[in-house]
Design a protein around this motif. Structure first.
Motif, PDB file in Angstrom:
ATOM      1  N   LYS A  89       0.857  -1.175   0.000  1.00  0.00           N
ATOM      2  CA  LYS A  89       0.000   0.000   0.000  1.00  0.00           C
ATOM      3  C   LYS A  89       0.895   1.227   0.000  1.00  0.00           C
ATOM      4  CE  LYS A  89      -4.392   0.795   2.178  1.00  0.00           C
ATOM      5  NZ  LYS A  89      -5.196   0.634   3.376  1.00  0.00           N
ATOM      6  N   THR A  90       0.506   2.259  -0.729  1.00  0.00           N
ATOM      7  CA  THR A  90       1.258   3.509  -0.739  1.00  0.00           C
ATOM      8  C   THR A  90       0.294   4.674  -0.589  1.00  0.00           C
ATOM      9  OG1 THR A  90       2.983   4.758  -1.899  1.00  0.00           O
ATOM     10  CG2 THR A  90       1.233   3.793  -3.242  1.00  0.00           C
ATOM     11  N   ARG A  91       0.835   5.840  -0.345  1.00  0.00           N
ATOM     12  CA  ARG A  91      -0.020   7.002  -0.104  1.00  0.00           C
ATOM     13  C   ARG A  91       0.511   8.196  -0.895  1.00  0.00           C
ATOM     14  NH1 ARG A  91      -3.545   8.343   4.148  1.00  0.00           N
ATOM     15  NH2 ARG A  91      -2.985   6.366   5.077  1.00  0.00           N
ATOM     16  N   ILE A  92      -0.407   8.893  -1.527  1.00  0.00           N
ATOM     17  CA  ILE A  92      -0.131  10.176  -2.169  1.00  0.00           C
ATOM     18  C   ILE A  92      -1.050  11.188  -1.494  1.00  0.00           C
ATOM     19  CG2 ILE A  92      -0.245  11.500  -4.317  1.00  0.00           C
ATOM     20  CD1 ILE A  92       0.112   8.791  -5.797  1.00  0.00           C
ATOM     21  N   THR A  93      -0.477  12.296  -1.019  1.00  0.00           N
ATOM     22  CA  THR A  93      -1.292  13.295  -0.334  1.00  0.00           C
ATOM     23  C   THR A  93      -1.108  14.669  -0.970  1.00  0.00           C
ATOM     24  OG1 THR A  93       0.410  13.804   1.305  1.00  0.00           O
ATOM     25  CG2 THR A  93      -1.179  12.066   1.862  1.00  0.00           C
ATOM     26  N   TRP A 147       2.415  18.606  -2.321  1.00  0.00           N
ATOM     27  CA  TRP A 147       2.040  17.205  -2.470  1.00  0.00           C
ATOM     28  C   TRP A 147       3.190  16.308  -2.054  1.00  0.00           C
ATOM     29  CZ3 TRP A 147       3.654  13.772  -6.603  1.00  0.00           C
ATOM     30  CH2 TRP A 147       4.516  14.353  -7.525  1.00  0.00           C
ATOM     31  N   ASN A 148       2.825  15.074  -1.710  1.00  0.00           N
ATOM     32  CA  ASN A 148       3.771  14.072  -1.225  1.00  0.00           C
ATOM     33  C   ASN A 148       3.469  12.729  -1.893  1.00  0.00           C
ATOM     34  OD1 ASN A 148       4.900  15.582   1.288  1.00  0.00           O
ATOM     35  ND2 ASN A 148       2.695  15.801   1.428  1.00  0.00           N
ATOM     36  N   ALA A 149       4.522  12.042  -2.284  1.00  0.00           N
ATOM     37  CA  ALA A 149       4.410  10.679  -2.822  1.00  0.00           C
ATOM     38  C   ALA A 149       5.634   9.912  -2.342  1.00  0.00           C
ATOM     39  CB  ALA A 149       4.322  10.699  -4.342  1.00  0.00           C
ATOM     40  N   GLN A 150       5.479   9.186  -1.256  1.00  0.00           N
ATOM     41  CA  GLN A 150       6.605   8.509  -0.622  1.00  0.00           C
ATOM     42  C   GLN A 150       7.379   7.628  -1.590  1.00  0.00           C
ATOM     43  OE1 GLN A 150       4.647   6.488   2.608  1.00  0.00           O
ATOM     44  NE2 GLN A 150       5.205   8.088   4.070  1.00  0.00           N
ATOM     45  N   ASP A 151       6.689   6.804  -2.350  1.00  0.00           N
ATOM     46  CA  ASP A 151       7.380   5.885  -3.250  1.00  0.00           C
ATOM     47  C   ASP A 151       8.074   6.601  -4.401  1.00  0.00           C
ATOM     48  OD1 ASP A 151       6.558   3.826  -1.679  1.00  0.00           O
ATOM     49  OD2 ASP A 151       5.190   2.942  -3.130  1.00  0.00           O
TER      50      ASP A 151
END
Length: 108
Positions: free
Chosen positions: A3-7, A23-27
């Motif tokens: 699971k990943t998260r984009i905020t 914005w943020n996109a960990q992966d």
């Protein structure tokens, strides 16, 4: 399953108009990246309709908004081509995007 998260974080003024967007996109290695605009579309499978959120900061210049829309139109054509394999329709969509660029006087 992974699971990943984009905020997307939006700072609003007293009238609820966006002043800042990050914005943020960990992966993807993106953390608190500032942006002036975002367009998000999701497909509602139960109602067969696209739901959208379009946000832009009040200081985004109109000429940049035109470029942003033009590039999104080109991107939609590429996505359509990959999803459907219908190159003729994708090319037509790109022609529409170029006509938009001309009519809106985008400086490229």
């Amino acid at each position: 399953m992974k699971k990943t998260r984009i905020t997307i974080d939006v700072e609003l003024d007293e009238n609820h108009v966006p002043e800042a967007i990050t914005w943020n996109a960990q992966d993807g290695g993106v953390e608190n990246q500032p942006t002036k605009a975002t367009m998000i579309s999701v497909w509602d499978d139960s109602n067969f309709e696209a739901l959208r959120i379009d946000l832009w900061t009040k200081d985004m210049p109109v000429d940049q908004m035109k470029m942003f829309i033009h590039q999104n139109l080109i991107s939609l054509a590429h996505t359509y081509s990959r999803a459907s394999g219908e190159e003729d329709i994708a090319e037509w969509m790109e022609l529409m995007a170029e006509e938009f660029a001309q009519k809106s006087a985008i400086k490229m």
